[in-house]
Enzyme design. Structure first.
Site, PDB file in Angstrom:
ATOM      1  N   PRO A 127      10.883  40.588  22.461  1.00  0.00           N
ATOM      2  CA  PRO A 127       9.426  40.706  22.296  1.00  0.00           C
ATOM      3  C   PRO A 127       8.658  40.332  23.568  1.00  0.00           C
ATOM      4  CG  PRO A 127      10.403  39.714  20.349  1.00  0.00           C
ATOM      5  CD  PRO A 127      11.516  39.868  21.337  1.00  0.00           C
ATOM      6  N   GLY A 241      22.561  55.215  31.941  1.00  0.00           N
ATOM      7  CA  GLY A 241      21.616  55.503  30.864  1.00  0.00           C
ATOM      8  C   GLY A 241      20.481  56.389  31.344  1.00  0.00           C
ATOM      9  N   ARG A 242      20.072  56.174  32.583  1.00  0.00           N
ATOM     10  CA  ARG A 242      18.944  56.965  33.113  1.00  0.00           C
ATOM     11  C   ARG A 242      19.327  58.428  33.287  1.00  0.00           C
ATOM     12  NH1 ARG A 242      16.772  51.907  36.848  1.00  0.00           N
ATOM     13  NH2 ARG A 242      15.810  50.915  35.045  1.00  0.00           N
ATOM     14  N   ARG A 267       2.123  86.158  19.955  1.00  0.00           N
ATOM     15  CA  ARG A 267       0.711  85.895  19.636  1.00  0.00           C
ATOM     16  C   ARG A 267      -0.198  86.883  20.364  1.00  0.00           C
ATOM     17  NH1 ARG A 267      -2.872  83.823  16.040  1.00  0.00           N
ATOM     18  NH2 ARG A 267      -4.688  82.895  17.089  1.00  0.00           N
ATOM     19  N   GLY A 339      -4.119  76.010  18.762  1.00  0.00           N
ATOM     20  CA  GLY A 339      -4.216  75.070  17.634  1.00  0.00           C
ATOM     21  C   GLY A 339      -2.914  74.967  16.847  1.00  0.00           C
ATOM     22  N   GLU A 362      14.630  52.643  28.965  1.00  0.00           N
ATOM     23  CA  GLU A 362      15.604  52.566  30.070  1.00  0.00           C
ATOM     24  C   GLU A 362      14.881  52.512  31.431  1.00  0.00           C
ATOM     25  OE1 GLU A 362      19.331  54.338  29.502  1.00  0.00           O
ATOM     26  OE2 GLU A 362      19.059  54.480  27.342  1.00  0.00           O
ATOM     27  N   GLY A 363      13.791  51.759  31.418  1.00  0.00           N
ATOM     28  CA  GLY A 363      12.952  51.599  32.602  1.00  0.00           C
ATOM     29  C   GLY A 363      11.778  52.555  32.541  1.00  0.00           C
ATOM     30  N   GLU A 366       6.968  53.361  35.922  1.00  0.00           N
ATOM     31  CA  GLU A 366       6.627  52.411  37.002  1.00  0.00           C
ATOM     32  C   GLU A 366       7.897  51.705  37.494  1.00  0.00           C
ATOM     33  OE1 GLU A 366       5.074  52.597  34.020  1.00  0.00           O
ATOM     34  OE2 GLU A 366       3.234  53.572  34.705  1.00  0.00           O
TER      35      GLU A 366
END
Ligand SMILES: Cc1cc2nc3c(=O)[nH]c(=O)nc-3n(C[C@H](O)[C@H](O)[C@H](O)COP(=O)(O)OP(=O)(O)OC[C@H]3O[C@@H](n4cnc5c(N)ncnc54)[C@H](O)[C@@H]3O)c2cc1C
Length: 379
Positions: A127, A241-242, A267, A339, A362-363, A366
């Protein structure tokens, strides 16, 4: 850099694509709405080798390279990024830290179980300590033949599914970041409480929880690596992990781009497909170019990792660029849908929510910039 996917990588990618299209794509919306994935799916993925992809066959793994793993990750994440995180945390963080730094005893004890279905969680964040990893306060006190762990970890991915927690704790409060150590903590050890599932903005198929440790007795042999090496190991493994998060970003962005291309041809406004408008074409061109640039950066980091090179800068650059790229691409995909892109009826709404966290975990963005700049400035 000479980069291409070889035949093995392409075969792994194709197999993952078939699995993802059959088992994940049709259910991804439901996993999102129901805040989770069924245990049966995790078992099925374990049976196919997705929970021990880079582990050697000796430990029940597939023995794949990082590049092959990443090729599969893109396919899984393009179908359901929430399932992709489980795979990423399992392979890039939990299996990898035991394989690279654990004793032979720990490798033999846990890796075959993990490859065959025991899910892992990587518990660093608390935390009051996120970016500041060295600021954690979970304590592991030496009691002779065991450690006693006390503390609370937050935002734990796979928290409710894990059979093993990789826990970082302070073993020497006077030693700063050299006072952190790492432990393999089995779910069955008395004193662990698992909190309620977090209600998240996106990646809702993924299970995120608080996990608390109250006087949890952990055998001494369950320390991973040397005493005091926890901080260094946490950062080393985060490089892997990055790369995983880079491919989560790439998978989400690719899916969003494919949906945007399809929708722009279907569309009609002003009596013609919106794909005829240069404003839409330019968006698609920018999205595709950024996606390719991100993929190349990420494969570069993966390949350098396979070559055993130092990838601190390259892994952070890939994660920084790919996570921002994914947020740009999903935002443009929503814009192209008008929309309708804001409605759950279209998958870009989910991609828009899923991509956001890639800049956080994982960071943060910044933190990646801090890492890259530190590496540049030390030269
Ligand atoms: C869905 C999800 C899953 C997660 N899974 C896991 C998991 O499995 N295991 C785990 O351990 N953690 C996990 N995390 C935690 C994640 O890694 C942290 O949220 C992240 O590291 C940021 O920490 P924080 O949230 O405490 O933010 P803080 O560190 O409080 O940062 C708040 C803001 O301040 C900025 N900031 C902080 N320090 C600096 C500085 N020195 N200079 C400039 N800016 C700064 C940050 O970039 C950010 O913008 C998960 C998070 C989420 C959302």
């Amino acid at each position: 850099m000479d980069f291409h996917l070889n035949e093995d990588d392409l075969m792994i990618k194709e197999t993952a694509r078939e699995f993802a299209e059959k088992r994940l794509l049709p259910n991804a919306q439901e996993f999102d709405e129901e805040d989770g994935m069924p245990q049966q799916l995790i078992d099925e993925m374990a049976g196919l080798g997705y929970l021990g992809m880079m582990l050697p066959e000796q430990y029940g793994g597939l023995g794949l390279t990082t590049v092959s793993f990443c090729a599969a990750m893109e396919e899984i994440c393009a179908a359901c990024a929430g399932v992709g995180i489980l795979m990423s945390v399992q392979n890039s963080l939990c299996c990898e830290i035991i394989y690279r730094f654990g004793s032979d005893h720990l490798k033999e004890k846990y890796l075959p179980k993990m490859a065959s279905g025991m899910v892992g969680s990587y518990c660093v964040t608390e935390p009051n300590a996120g970016t500041d990893v060295a600021g954690i306060s979970t304590q592991a006190v030496d009691k002779g033949d065991h450690f006693l762990i006390n503390g609370t970890k937050t935002f734990v991915t796979n928290g409710g599914q894990a059979g093993i927690f990789i826990v970082f704790a302070v073993t020497n409060p006077a030693a700063g970041n050299k006072g952190l150590s790492c432990f393999a903590v089995e779910k069955g050890f008395p004193g662990i409480s698992i909190g309620a599932k977090e209600k998240k903005c996106g990646m809702r198929a993924s299970d995120t929880r608080e996990v608390s440790f109250l006087d949890v007795k952990v055998p001494k042999e369950n320390m991973i690596g040397d005493p005091g090496a926890g901080f260094k190991m946490a950062l080393t493994i985060l490089n892997s992990g990055r790369i995983g998060v880079s491919f989560q970003s790439i998978g989400i962005a690719r899916a969003a781009l494919e949906e945007a291309v399809k929708y722009s041809k279907e569309r009609k406004q002003f009596k013609q497909p919106i794909a005829n408008f240069q404003a839409i074409q330019f968006k698609l061109a920018d999205m595709a170019t950024d996606l390719d640039a991100g993929r190349l950066l990420a494969y570069r980091a993966a390949q350098l990792k396979d070559e055993g090179k130092n990838i601190v800068r390259e892994a952070s650059m890939a994660k920084l660029f790919c996570s921002q790229m994914a947020n740009f691409v999903v935002n443009e995909a929503v814009q192209i849908h008008g929309g309708y892109g804001y409605m759950k009826e279209y998958p870009v709404e989910r991609y828009f929510r899923d991509a956001r966290v890639c800049e956080l975990y994982e960071g943060t963005t910044e933190a990646q910039k801090m890492t890259i700049a530190r590496d540049l400035l030390k030269e």
